[in-house]
Design an enzyme around this catalytic site. Structure first.
Site, PDB file in Angstrom:
ATOM      1  N   CYS B 229       0.835  -1.194   0.000  1.00 40.78           N
ATOM      2  CA  CYS B 229       0.000   0.000   0.000  1.00 40.78           C
ATOM      3  C   CYS B 229       0.872   1.247   0.000  1.00 40.78           C
ATOM      4  O   CYS B 229       1.721   1.407   0.885  1.00 40.78           O
ATOM      5  CB  CYS B 229      -0.915  -0.020   1.221  1.00 40.78           C
ATOM      6  SG  CYS B 229      -1.876   1.487   1.361  1.00 40.78           S
ATOM      7  N   CYS B 232       0.183   3.139   3.566  1.00 42.85           N
ATOM      8  CA  CYS B 232       0.558   2.623   4.894  1.00 42.85           C
ATOM      9  C   CYS B 232       1.586   1.501   4.861  1.00 42.85           C
ATOM     10  O   CYS B 232       2.109   1.117   5.899  1.00 42.85           O
ATOM     11  CB  CYS B 232      -0.687   2.179   5.660  1.00 42.85           C
ATOM     12  SG  CYS B 232      -1.363   0.604   5.085  1.00 42.85           S
ATOM     13  N   CYS B 254      -5.417   0.125   5.998  1.00 41.56           N
ATOM     14  CA  CYS B 254      -5.851   1.525   6.083  1.00 41.56           C
ATOM     15  C   CYS B 254      -7.118   1.799   5.263  1.00 41.56           C
ATOM     16  O   CYS B 254      -7.676   2.889   5.316  1.00 41.56           O
ATOM     17  CB  CYS B 254      -4.733   2.478   5.675  1.00 41.56           C
ATOM     18  SG  CYS B 254      -4.422   2.537   3.901  1.00 41.56           S
ATOM     19  N   ASP B 382      21.226   2.749 -17.598  1.00 38.48           N
ATOM     20  CA  ASP B 382      21.304   1.470 -16.914  1.00 38.48           C
ATOM     21  C   ASP B 382      20.347   0.498 -17.575  1.00 38.48           C
ATOM     22  O   ASP B 382      19.148   0.744 -17.638  1.00 38.48           O
ATOM     23  CB  ASP B 382      20.899   1.680 -15.446  1.00 38.48           C
ATOM     24  CG  ASP B 382      20.988   0.400 -14.634  1.00 38.48           C
ATOM     25  OD1 ASP B 382      21.509  -0.607 -15.160  1.00 38.48           O
ATOM     26  OD2 ASP B 382      20.545   0.411 -13.478  1.00 38.48           O
TER      27      ASP B 382
END
Lengths: 244, 470
Positions: B229, B232, B254, B382
């Site tokens: 998440c 949270c 959450c 990269d």
């Protein structure tokens, strides 16, 4: 051989930046190409693992938040991991995973984030991110090899009383100052090189496989493979850095 | 005293106008010269030249836009979404400035305005449709205030340029807070995009793709940025997902969850490289036929449709336009070739590449595949990200792929990646030069030729391809 080679891939969900899972792919593929069966344990935070039963452990890096989660979980296992390392467990730790094995990380605003303290070095936040292709010369049992990879780190690592993995031929390495790259202790190999490191550097991969077999008391002379494609890829990038 | 002051002001004003004209003349000349020497097609060069001569040129030109500016940002789908929206608007008779070739840094955006500007610095346009690189969004949105901002999705892309994805998203969120009353058009299915509404506190118009049993992914290894998440840190749960981290997500800790879309696509079905689906919008629904493969193109159409809806375009007319949409270079672009089907697609990050490979899985019959990988600044220096692409999924169709030709500056590296993905060595051909590589792939025996290229490899591959196809 008897039994399977046990590969421990720590936190594959959290630590998968910059294609580092390629290291596990390369280690595994080069075992299987030699008919050495491999079992991969993907360990997530909170899951059980007996490090002494493992043959190869891979620890990568992640973004800040994920790195925090990994450090939390690994701290509860420091003792067992330390014992396994002392007893010869083969470990490859890249970037954030490398930093975590050391004593501490000193942030830009002076905060000390403790590491696992399994190897004697420390890292401090640098002002400038060290990004780019990198070439390193390493010594494996008296034979010199060149490694190629890509680094992307802000932390500068300083070794206290531990050997480097190799010497920088082009790029920054540990800190861009002392010409050293990575760290090495017993069978633990630490490096800042992404790329990922193992696929393009089969000599190192085979050295790790060989060390793992040796620790188990198994025949460890590996059958050679056709590495022309790997050599071709490494050569191309070394040539660009003018260190071939 | 007063007269002197006025004089100075007048002089400054004349001086600025002169500089603007000089900048435009130089930029147009640069553009003409670069075309003459066939340097970069779709270059931002004119913009870069003009900004050198007159740094405030972008504000001055863009400030003349009459009805409004729409910006499209996010990782994938910017070019297609932006072109679709510009097409919707111009097919309604509006004059539109658009950076239609994917040059989305400040030079490219400036170049789009210069193309439409008179030598005196006048731009006659109703709307500006601008795709803007995520990292440049703060800079560009400071110079041009967008009325509508579309955010498509966030996937890992060229990390060496930005550091990490979290930072990129924060750039965009912070910049949005500086814009007066922007209307946000957000992808409801991407937790990393949906959270922008919560973090910025701005009102948002969400679009999304409803559950589809036939097209959505069911499992396996895929790259997912937001398994956790973004608010949270708890592991997200999904009742289904379409690709990457896009799907019906829910945080059990959450309560963060997929917002319901104002614009939703349902009943999506794929046939022969086309999609048909129904778009539900506030007050009605309309069927859409999209002449493009790739599930992500449904999202692009939904994003463009949503912005069009906010600009009060007629849904039926938008549907008619989308049916006739022609992709820009290398966006699942199909070429005419007498004896085979040839498709060129841009790849720039693991998720987009994965989607491209999924398209291969869904095709029928033997295939010849070319992959062109460069590592210049615009591609990302990269190339480690190649190892996050799920080439292992090709194992199901190794039997039907005749050859993989690897080309570009990092051709060898691509060859190594395929080898470790289990592709038989005899099928891997490493040919760094574009000319030889394209010659070999076009000589392949398969009826279906598929070419994938990173940004800076796209134009040279296309140029070589033009020797064989129309």
């Amino acid at each position: 051989m008897t039994g399977m080679i046990q590969v421990c891939y720590l936190y594959p969900d959290l630590l998968n930046l910059y294609g580092d899972r390629g290291n596990v792919l390369a280690f595994t593929a080069r075992c299987r190409w030699r008919d050495l069966p491999v079992f991969i344990h993907q360990i997530r935070p909170g899951e059980n693992v007996d490090f002494k039963e493992m043959d190869f452990l891979f620890l990568g890096g992640g973004s800040d938040r994920e790195q925090g989660l990994m450090a939390e979980d690994l701290k509860s296992r420091t003792g067992e991991l330390g014992d396994a390392i002392e007893e010869g467990l083969v470990v490859l730790a890249i970037c954030g995973g490398y930093q975590l094995l050391g004593n501490y990380y000193l942030t830009g605003d002076g905060k000390v984030i403790p590491g696992l303290g399994l190897m004697n070095f420390y890292t401090q936040a640098g002002e400038k991110r060290m990004i780019g292709n990198v070439a390193v010369e390493i010594d494996l049992d008296g034979k010199k090899y060149k490694l190629a990879g890509f680094e992307n780190h802000a932390g500068k690592t300083y070794l206290n009383n531990v050997a480097p993995l190799g010497r920088v031929l082009s790029g920054y390495g540990n800190n861009g100052e002392d010409g050293l790259e990575g760290a090495r202790y017993k069978n633990v190999f630490c490096s800042y090189l992404h790329g990922p490191l193992l696929p393009k550097n089969p000599e190192l991969t085979d050295y790790l496989i060989s060390a793992a077999l040796k620790r188990r008391g198994l025949p460890h002379l590996l059958e050679p493979l056709d590495d022309s494609l790997e050599a071709f890829a490494k050569e191309a990038i070394l040539r660009r850095m003018r260190v071939n | 005293m007063r007269k002197v002051f006025l004089d100075v002001k007048l002089k400054r004003c004349c001086y600025l106008m002169l500089r603007i004209s000089a900048a435009i003349i130089m930029a147009k000349t640069a553009n003409w010269l670069s075309r003459l020497f066939r340097k970069g097609k779709g270059s931002s060069l004119p913009g870069v030249v003009a900004l050198r001569i007159c740094p405030e040129i972008l504000e001055k030109l863009a400030g003349q836009t009459k009805l409004g500016t729409i910006m499209v940002s996010g990782t994938n789908g910017k070019t297609t979404t932006n072109n679709m929206l510009a097409g919707i608007l111009s097919s309604s008779g509006y004059r539109v400035v658009v950076n239609s070739i994917g040059a989305n840094l400040i030079g490219g955006v400036t170049a789009a305005f210069i193309e439409k500007a008179t030598l005196g610095g006048k731009v006659d346009c109703d709307y500006a449709c601008l795709e803007v690189d995520e990292a440049f969004f703060p800079v560009i949105s400071k110079k041009i205030k967008p009325g509508i901002v579309i955010v498509t999705n966030f996937f890992r892309d060229q990390l060496d340029r930005y550091g990490e994805l979290d930072k990129t998203i924060k750039f965009v969120e912070d910049a949005l807070k500086m814009i007066p009353e922007p209307k946000l058009v957000l992808n409801a299915d991407d937790p990393l995009v949906a959270k922008i509404q919560i973090n910025s506190g701005l009102p948002a118009f969400f679009y999304g793709l409803g559950e589809n049993t036939g097209l959505s992914e069911k499992g396996g290894f895929r790259v997912r940025e937001a398994r956790f998440c973004p608010l949270c840190g708890e592991r997200l749960s999904y009742s289904y997902y379409h690709y990457g981290q896009l799907g019906n997500f829910q945080c059990n800790k959450c309560g963060f969850h997929r917002p319901s879309g104002k614009v939703e696509a349902c009943e999506a079905a794929a046939s022969d490289g086309n999609f048909s689906f129904i778009i539900h919008y506030p007050g009605g629904s309309v069927p859409v036929n999209l002449p493009l493969g790739g599930l992500y193109n449904i999202y692009n159409a939904l994003a463009a449709f949503s912005a069009g809806f906010l600009l009060e375009r007629d849904p039926l007319k938008m549907s008619v336009y989308l049916k006739s949409y022609r992709p820009a270079t290398g966006r699942m672009e199909e070429f005419n070739c007498p004896d085979k089907k040839v498709v060129l697609n841009l790849v720039k990050n693991p998720t987009g590449f994965g989607e491209g490979l999924t398209y291969l899985l869904s095709s029928a019959g033997p295939l010849d595949v070319l992959i062109a990988i460069n590592d210049q600044a615009a591609d990302g220096r990269d190339i480690s990200w190649l190892w996050d692409v799920d080439f292992e999924m090709l194992e199901q169709i190794h039997g039907r792929i005749n050859i993989f030709v690897c080309t570009g500056l990092r051709a060898q590296e691509m060859g190594v990646r395929l080898k470790y993905a289990g592709v038989p060595a005899e099928k891997i051909i490493v040919e760094p030069g574009y000319s030889n590589a394209v010659r070999r792939i076009m000589a392949g025996a398969a009826q279906h030729t598929y070419l994938l290229a990173t940004y800076t490899a796209l134009w040279p591959v296309e140029k070589e391809l033009r020797k064989y196809v129309t």
